[in-house]
Scaffold this active site. Structure first.
Site, PDB file in Angstrom:
ATOM      1  N   ASP B 138      35.546  38.218   5.864  1.00  5.69           N
ATOM      2  CA  ASP B 138      34.813  37.148   6.535  1.00  5.69           C
ATOM      3  C   ASP B 138      34.038  36.299   5.532  1.00  5.69           C
ATOM      4  O   ASP B 138      33.973  35.082   5.652  1.00  5.69           O
ATOM      5  CB  ASP B 138      33.842  37.743   7.573  1.00  5.69           C
ATOM      6  CG  ASP B 138      34.602  38.364   8.738  1.00  5.69           C
ATOM      7  OD1 ASP B 138      35.795  37.981   8.922  1.00  5.69           O
ATOM      8  OD2 ASP B 138      34.045  39.223   9.426  1.00  5.69           O
ATOM      9  N   CYS B 139      33.458  36.970   4.538  1.00  4.72           N
ATOM     10  CA  CYS B 139      32.647  36.223   3.570  1.00  4.72           C
ATOM     11  C   CYS B 139      33.461  35.733   2.378  1.00  4.72           C
ATOM     12  O   CYS B 139      33.024  34.844   1.645  1.00  4.72           O
ATOM     13  CB  CYS B 139      31.445  37.045   3.129  1.00  4.72           C
ATOM     14  SG  CYS B 139      31.823  38.746   2.703  1.00  4.72           S
ATOM     15  N   TYR B 140      34.623  36.314   2.135  1.00  2.29           N
ATOM     16  CA  TYR B 140      35.521  35.887   1.047  1.00  2.29           C
ATOM     17  C   TYR B 140      36.914  35.685   1.644  1.00  2.29           C
ATOM     18  O   TYR B 140      37.784  36.533   1.502  1.00  2.29           O
ATOM     19  CB  TYR B 140      35.561  36.930  -0.074  1.00  2.29           C
ATOM     20  CG  TYR B 140      34.274  37.038  -0.846  1.00  2.29           C
ATOM     21  CD1 TYR B 140      34.073  36.274  -1.987  1.00  2.29           C
ATOM     22  CD2 TYR B 140      33.266  37.910  -0.436  1.00  2.29           C
ATOM     23  CE1 TYR B 140      32.890  36.369  -2.698  1.00  2.29           C
ATOM     24  CE2 TYR B 140      32.081  38.010  -1.139  1.00  2.29           C
ATOM     25  CZ  TYR B 140      31.900  37.232  -2.275  1.00  2.29           C
ATOM     26  OH  TYR B 140      30.733  37.321  -2.975  1.00  2.29           O
TER      27      TYR B 140
END
Lengths: 135, 403
Positions: B138-140
């Site tokens: 989700d963040c990368y």
């Protein structure tokens, strides 16, 4: 018996002629084709090792020259690239002719073309690929 | 008695007397230890040889959108990097090879390109191709990357070598009837040649054999830039037999070193291909030794004829770890070009460059003279002869599957 390594440069008109067969049949020479690069309609090059009686080898080479092939000793085709050499001396014990030498005061490695017999033993021992065969 | 602070003050004011490890030999012979110690402030050493335990780590900068290479895969010019760190920190080892490299499947194997060559190209300012695959989070969210990159684009590029600068090394020969290909070069059968790999009297740790000044935190010349000793190197083995002057007769001390790759030069970091063995990095290292007292000076005056190395058979004794004493020789003998092994005259070859070692010692001397290189005090000593640090063999305990 003599053993000679030569580099042949063929003009395009001779590419396709059975020249090496001629060396075997007419001059009774043993041949070892070390490398060959012959393209139709272009100049061809071949590195050949000839063995036989000294006279026969000389006559064979004369024949090659007489039909228009440029014949040079192989020694001209080892190239030492000074800029790649780190002067480590790994090549020194590998070189049988003393062409690769080191000055034991400056520790600088040098290459004497005239002493090179093109045995190629130095090529694979150099970690920096400073020696190459020009073909 | 002098202190490093006093010497640094002299360096700053251009008054320091700096000589190389070759030059100090004659100075001590002429003037004696007392006068030499008083007059000379620093002795510079140098070495330039293949050091396999080398590598570099990089922070390549975050892509947009972000990618987490950590836990994924990454290559630089097809050479695999280690990705077990954070999102964009990668590590490249000198001996790494492309997955599809034939290695020695075509005997003996050329090993023409590997991690060390990538490091050399990056240092030379060239662009290399970076490819990465990731699983995406989700963040990368990004899952793949294929870009050209060069050193100046990166946030950090740090050479970090776990084992460099071996204090002494074996002289390699081949007792067998067939040619062998080793990290000591190509060894011809029946003791056809003898290869050595040490700068002898110029070698850093030969000039401070008991690690009196060279320690953790020592500032050094590394690959043309400035580096530091981070730790003792792996396999550090100070407890081996030594000569009366304290010089080890066997491979002994080692150094873990690190420094900013961006400052370095491809003149002093070179990829090397050892036929039939693999790729390695040839590293240039120079270490200054402050002459704080006469004992330290005496050590720096060591000569090639006072340093010995062991002759080791690499066809059987080395790979199988079988003791086989073929004797020892001095570096002075090795440097004549011929030694005698088992009654046979054998030509010698170097793997480390004495010419380059000399240039490094001279370059470091010039930098200290020029006031651009100050000495550092070690923050902790390296384990020495009085320590229990030693290099052990693997205690192998074969794994058995539970039934």
């Amino acid at each position: 018996m003599t053993n000679k390594r030569i580099v042949l440069t063929f003009p395009s008109r001779l590419v396709g002629q059975p020249i090496t067969t001629h060396l075997v049949k007419e001059y009774d020479l043993m041949l070892n084709i070390l490398r060959a690069n012959v393209t139709p309609n272009e100049e061809g090059r071949m590195v050949l090792e000839l063995s036989g009686p000294k006279k026969a080898v000389e006559e064979g080479i004369d024949y090659l020259k007489s039909i228009g092939i440029n014949v040079e000793p192989l020694s001209r085709d080892i190239k030492w690239q000074a800029e790649k050499c780190t002067h480590c001396t790994a090549c020194i014990p590998a070189c049988p002719s003393g062409a690769m030498a080191v000055d034991r005061t400056t520790w600088e490695v040098s290459f004497d073309r005239d002493r090179c017999i093109a045995c190629e033993l130095c090529i694979s021992v150099c970690p920096f690929n400073a020696l190459e065969i020009q073909f | 008695m002098k202190t490093i602070q006093e010497i640094n003050e002299k360096i700053r004011t251009g008054k320091a007397v700096v000589v190389t490890a070759e030059e100090i030999i004659d100075i001590v012979a002429e003037k004696g230890l007392k006068k030499a110690t008083r007059e000379v402030d620093v002795v510079t050493t140098g070495t330039f040889g293949p050091m396999c335990s080398s590598g570099a780590y990089f922070n390549i900068g975050h892509s947009k959108p972000r990618i987490k290479i950590g836990g994924g895969t990454c290559t630089l010019n097809d050479i695999p990097c280690y990705t077990g760190y954070a999102a964009v920190d990668i590590l490249l080892g000198a001996t790494a090879m492309a997955d599809n490299d034939p290695r020695n499947s075509v005997y003996p194997g050329e090993f023409s390109y590997g991690g060390a060559h990538v490091i050399e190209e990056l240092v030379a300012g060239k662009s290399v191709r970076l490819r990465a695959e990731a699983y995406g989070t989700d963040c990368y969210p990004r899952k793949s990357l294929d870009t050209l990159i060069e050193l100046k684009d990166m946030n950090e590029a740090v050479l970090f070598n776990p084992r460099n600068c071996y204090q002494n090394y074996n002289v390699a020969v081949n007792l067998s009837d067939t040619i062998i290909y080793t990290y000591m070069g190509t060894l011809r059968p029946r003791i056809g040649n003898a290869n050595y790999c040490c700068a002898g009297q110029l070698s850093p740790l030969m000039n401070d054999p008991l690690y009196k000044t060279i320690g953790i935190g020592t500032r050094i010349f590394l690959g043309g830039g400035v580096g530091y000793i981070a730790w003792q190197g792996t396999q550090h083995n100070p407890g081996v037999a030594r000569t009366d002057q304290g010089v080890p007769r066997f491979p002994a001390g080692t150094l873990a070193v690190m420094g900013d790759l961006k400052q370095m030069s491809s003149q002093w970091l070179k990829g090397a291909s050892f036929t039939g063995y693999g790729v390695t990095l040839t590293v240039g290292i120079g270490i200054p030794i402050p002459l704080l007292n006469e004992e330290i000076t005496a050590h720096t005056a060591i000569r090639d004829d006072q340093i010995v190395a062991q002759i080791v058979d690499y066809s059987e004794a080395y790979p199988q770890i079988i003791p086989n004493n073929l004797g020892e020789v001095t570096y002075a003998e090795l440097k004549t070009g011929t030694i005698t092994v088992k009654g046979k005259k054998v030509p010698t070859g170097g793997i480390s460059s004495y010419k380059r070692a000399r240039e490094i010692a001279a370059e470091l001397k010039a930098r200290i003279h020029g006031g651009t290189f100050l000495l550092s005090e070690a923050v902790a000593p390296l384990p020495s002869t009085d320590s229990d640090v030693k290099c052990k063999l693997l205690n192998e305990r074969p794994f058995k599957k539970k039934k």
